[in-house]
Scaffold this motif. Structure first.
Motif, PDB file in Angstrom:
ATOM      1  N   ASN A  66       9.412   3.562  -4.132  1.00 38.80           N
ATOM      2  CA  ASN A  66       9.839   4.729  -4.902  1.00 38.80           C
ATOM      3  C   ASN A  66      10.367   4.357  -6.288  1.00 38.80           C
ATOM      4  OD1 ASN A  66      10.168   7.505  -5.277  1.00 38.80           O
ATOM      5  ND2 ASN A  66      12.298   7.460  -4.572  1.00 38.80           N
ATOM      6  N   LEU A  67       9.590   3.551  -6.991  1.00 39.96           N
ATOM      7  CA  LEU A  67       9.859   3.239  -8.389  1.00 39.96           C
ATOM      8  C   LEU A  67       8.648   3.677  -9.210  1.00 39.96           C
ATOM      9  CD1 LEU A  67      11.473  -0.250  -7.780  1.00 39.96           C
ATOM     10  CD2 LEU A  67      12.648   1.755  -8.739  1.00 39.96           C
ATOM     11  N   ASP A 112      21.793   1.554  -9.703  1.00 39.10           N
ATOM     12  CA  ASP A 112      21.309   2.750  -9.011  1.00 39.10           C
ATOM     13  C   ASP A 112      19.964   2.561  -8.319  1.00 39.10           C
ATOM     14  OD1 ASP A 112      20.090   2.529 -11.441  1.00 39.10           O
ATOM     15  OD2 ASP A 112      20.283   4.641 -12.001  1.00 39.10           O
ATOM     16  N   PHE A 113      19.300   1.396  -8.492  1.00 37.91           N
ATOM     17  CA  PHE A 113      18.069   1.181  -7.720  1.00 37.91           C
ATOM     18  C   PHE A 113      17.983  -0.243  -7.149  1.00 37.91           C
ATOM     19  CE2 PHE A 113      16.791   0.546 -12.163  1.00 37.91           C
ATOM     20  CZ  PHE A 113      16.012  -0.601 -12.132  1.00 37.91           C
ATOM     21  N   ILE A 114      19.126  -0.835  -6.846  1.00 35.45           N
ATOM     22  CA  ILE A 114      19.137  -2.172  -6.233  1.00 35.45           C
ATOM     23  C   ILE A 114      18.352  -2.170  -4.922  1.00 35.45           C
ATOM     24  CG2 ILE A 114      20.584  -3.886  -5.071  1.00 35.45           C
ATOM     25  CD1 ILE A 114      22.744  -3.338  -7.150  1.00 35.45           C
ATOM     26  N   VAL A 164       8.836  -0.693 -15.379  1.00 34.98           N
ATOM     27  CA  VAL A 164       9.574   0.125 -14.415  1.00 34.98           C
ATOM     28  C   VAL A 164      10.334   1.190 -15.202  1.00 34.98           C
ATOM     29  CG1 VAL A 164      11.371   0.158 -12.645  1.00 34.98           C
ATOM     30  CG2 VAL A 164       9.795  -1.791 -12.788  1.00 34.98           C
ATOM     31  N   LYS A 165       9.950   2.437 -15.028  1.00 38.01           N
ATOM     32  CA  LYS A 165      10.550   3.521 -15.810  1.00 38.01           C
ATOM     33  C   LYS A 165      12.055   3.596 -15.618  1.00 38.01           C
ATOM     34  CE  LYS A 165      10.027   8.433 -16.878  1.00 38.01           C
ATOM     35  NZ  LYS A 165       9.262   9.672 -16.586  1.00 38.01           N
TER      36      LYS A 165
END
Length: 208
Positions: A114-115, A91-93, A128-129
């Protein structure tokens, strides 16, 4: 298809980068989080992280030669002494991929891509949350690889954070964590467990 050394040396720069970064197969895709002593954070994608030993628990990764444009990760590690390794998930590649751009030292990839920075008490580097699988590292040593100007960065694991369901029969199930792999510079793969075999003892090797 067969390429000899002369053929390989004749590749254009981009083709050579893509092929040479793919020949080892699928590698782990991770984000390394760091921060300098002025409070400026950095986040960069790496596919070179390797296991170096279990006691002590050591991991290593390769950095590119340092220049004014790149090398913020190792500079922060050497200044601060700590860093984090964070698995990348599907979901954040895209966000993770773009941390590879050559941002200025005063522009955090966390914010730009936007991390979310996440801090754990008494640990001096950002996680990284969004990552479900996180490793807190303490810097041990840097070894120069003289042939190409890169460095092997070695660290010891001090924090290990992952979901409860990631342990299956005593093993970490990377499919359950939804971690992804990378090949080359920009191709990402999902991980699917296809087999499990016992620890090998010489008297238990089957006839093939």
């Amino acid at each position: 298809m067969i390429y000899n050394k002369q053929d390989i040396e004749g590749f254009d720069r981009v083709t050579k980068l893509k092929i040479m970064n793919s020949v080892t197969g699928i590698k782990p895709a991770n984000l390394i989080g760091t921060i300098n002593n002025n409070g400026l954070s950095n986040l960069a994608i790496f596919s070179s992280i390797v296991h170096l030993g279990s006691s002590p628990a050591l991991l290593g990764f390769i950095t590119r030669p340092q220049t004014s444009e790149v090398g913020h990760t190792i500079a922060n590690i050497q200044e601060n002494g700590f860093y984090t390794i964070n698995h990348i998930h599907q979901d954040f590649i895209k966000n993770a991929h773009y941390t590879s751009a050559k941002f200025n030292v005063d522009e955090s990839e966390f914010k730009r891509c936007n991390l979310t920075e996440e801090y754990i008490k008494d640990f001096k580097a950002p996680f990284v949350k969004e990552s479900k699988f996180k490793i807190g590292m303490r810097f041990v040593e840097a070894i120069d690889i003289k042939h190409n100007g890169t460095k092997l960065i070695i660290g010891e694991i001090e924090q290990l954070i992952f979901p409860d369901n990631a342990i299956v029969d005593g093993d970490i199930d990377l499919e359950a964590t939804e971690s992804v792999g990378i090949s080359g510079l920009n191709s990402y793969y999902s991980l699917k467990k296809i087999a499990k075999h016992p620890y090998v003892r010489i008297d238990e090797v089957p006839e093939f």
